[in-house]
Design a protein around this motif. Structure first.
Motif, PDB file in Angstrom:
ATOM      1  N   LEU A 236       0.827  -1.212   0.000  1.00  0.00           N
ATOM      2  CA  LEU A 236       0.000   0.000   0.000  1.00  0.00           C
ATOM      3  C   LEU A 236       0.860   1.259   0.000  1.00  0.00           C
ATOM      4  O   LEU A 236       0.557   2.230  -0.703  1.00  0.00           O
ATOM      5  CB  LEU A 236      -0.920   0.007   1.220  1.00  0.00           C
ATOM      6  N   ARG A 237       1.937   1.266   0.769  1.00  0.00           N
ATOM      7  CA  ARG A 237       2.829   2.416   0.838  1.00  0.00           C
ATOM      8  C   ARG A 237       3.470   2.660  -0.530  1.00  0.00           C
ATOM      9  O   ARG A 237       3.505   3.781  -1.025  1.00  0.00           O
ATOM     10  CB  ARG A 237       3.903   2.189   1.900  1.00  0.00           C
ATOM     11  N   ARG A 238       3.947   1.597  -1.161  1.00  0.00           N
ATOM     12  CA  ARG A 238       4.579   1.736  -2.480  1.00  0.00           C
ATOM     13  C   ARG A 238       3.577   2.182  -3.526  1.00  0.00           C
ATOM     14  O   ARG A 238       3.893   3.008  -4.379  1.00  0.00           O
ATOM     15  CB  ARG A 238       5.227   0.423  -2.888  1.00  0.00           C
ATOM     16  N   ALA A 239       2.356   1.654  -3.455  1.00  0.00           N
ATOM     17  CA  ALA A 239       1.313   2.051  -4.401  1.00  0.00           C
ATOM     18  C   ALA A 239       0.978   3.524  -4.222  1.00  0.00           C
ATOM     19  O   ALA A 239       0.778   4.245  -5.200  1.00  0.00           O
ATOM     20  CB  ALA A 239       0.066   1.191  -4.216  1.00  0.00           C
ATOM     21  N   GLY A 240       0.923   3.967  -2.990  1.00  0.00           N
ATOM     22  CA  GLY A 240       0.645   5.379  -2.717  1.00  0.00           C
ATOM     23  C   GLY A 240       1.737   6.275  -3.262  1.00  0.00           C
ATOM     24  O   GLY A 240       1.460   7.335  -3.837  1.00  0.00           O
ATOM     25  N   LEU A 241       2.986   5.865  -3.116  1.00  0.00           N
ATOM     26  CA  LEU A 241       4.098   6.650  -3.642  1.00  0.00           C
ATOM     27  C   LEU A 241       4.055   6.695  -5.162  1.00  0.00           C
ATOM     28  O   LEU A 241       4.304   7.735  -5.763  1.00  0.00           O
ATOM     29  CB  LEU A 241       5.434   6.079  -3.164  1.00  0.00           C
ATOM     30  N   ALA A 242       3.713   5.566  -5.787  1.00  0.00           N
ATOM     31  CA  ALA A 242       3.621   5.525  -7.243  1.00  0.00           C
ATOM     32  C   ALA A 242       2.488   6.432  -7.723  1.00  0.00           C
ATOM     33  O   ALA A 242       2.633   7.160  -8.707  1.00  0.00           O
ATOM     34  CB  ALA A 242       3.397   4.089  -7.718  1.00  0.00           C
ATOM     35  N   ARG A 243       1.377   6.404  -7.010  1.00  0.00           N
ATOM     36  CA  ARG A 243       0.242   7.245  -7.383  1.00  0.00           C
ATOM     37  C   ARG A 243       0.603   8.721  -7.253  1.00  0.00           C
ATOM     38  O   ARG A 243       0.278   9.537  -8.118  1.00  0.00           O
ATOM     39  CB  ARG A 243      -0.954   6.923  -6.494  1.00  0.00           C
ATOM     40  N   MET A 244       1.300   9.072  -6.174  1.00  0.00           N
ATOM     41  CA  MET A 244       1.717  10.464  -5.986  1.00  0.00           C
ATOM     42  C   MET A 244       2.671  10.898  -7.100  1.00  0.00           C
ATOM     43  O   MET A 244       2.575  12.011  -7.609  1.00  0.00           O
ATOM     44  CB  MET A 244       2.381  10.637  -4.617  1.00  0.00           C
ATOM     45  N   ALA A 245       3.572  10.018  -7.506  1.00  0.00           N
ATOM     46  CA  ALA A 245       4.523  10.347  -8.569  1.00  0.00           C
ATOM     47  C   ALA A 245       3.798  10.548  -9.891  1.00  0.00           C
ATOM     48  O   ALA A 245       4.099  11.489 -10.632  1.00  0.00           O
ATOM     49  CB  ALA A 245       5.568   9.244  -8.698  1.00  0.00           C
ATOM     50  N   ARG A 246       2.833   9.673 -10.190  1.00  0.00           N
ATOM     51  CA  ARG A 246       2.064   9.832 -11.430  1.00  0.00           C
ATOM     52  C   ARG A 246       1.303  11.147 -11.414  1.00  0.00           C
ATOM     53  O   ARG A 246       1.259  11.866 -12.414  1.00  0.00           O
ATOM     54  CB  ARG A 246       1.087   8.669 -11.607  1.00  0.00           C
ATOM     55  N   GLN A 247       0.686  11.466 -10.287  1.00  0.00           N
ATOM     56  CA  GLN A 247      -0.078  12.709 -10.188  1.00  0.00           C
ATOM     57  C   GLN A 247       0.833  13.913 -10.358  1.00  0.00           C
ATOM     58  O   GLN A 247       0.477  14.877 -11.039  1.00  0.00           O
ATOM     59  CB  GLN A 247      -0.807  12.784  -8.842  1.00  0.00           C
TER      60      GLN A 247
END
Length: 58
Positions: free
Chosen positions: A35-46
């Protein structure tokens, strides 16, 4: 901080950090890391999307 070491998993069910002594159910710990890694990936995409929009407006 994610520590990936076989020494952290002497028992299949328990994760124990060899650096700080943190203990958790291994499955729960893995889910939290995902979940933490997915959140970081989502923030980077945004951030990349926002940067692209700003460049279009300039």
């Amino acid at each position: 901080m994610v520590v990936d070491s076989k020494d952290n998993r002497k028992e299949q069910e328990i994760f124990k950090c060899i650096k700080c002594g943190y203990e958790a159910n291994a499955d729960h710990n893995a889910a939290q890391n995902i979940l933490r890694r997915a959140g970081l990936a989502r923030m980077a995409r945004q951030a990349n999307l926002n940067r692209g929009r700003q460049q279009e407006l300039a």
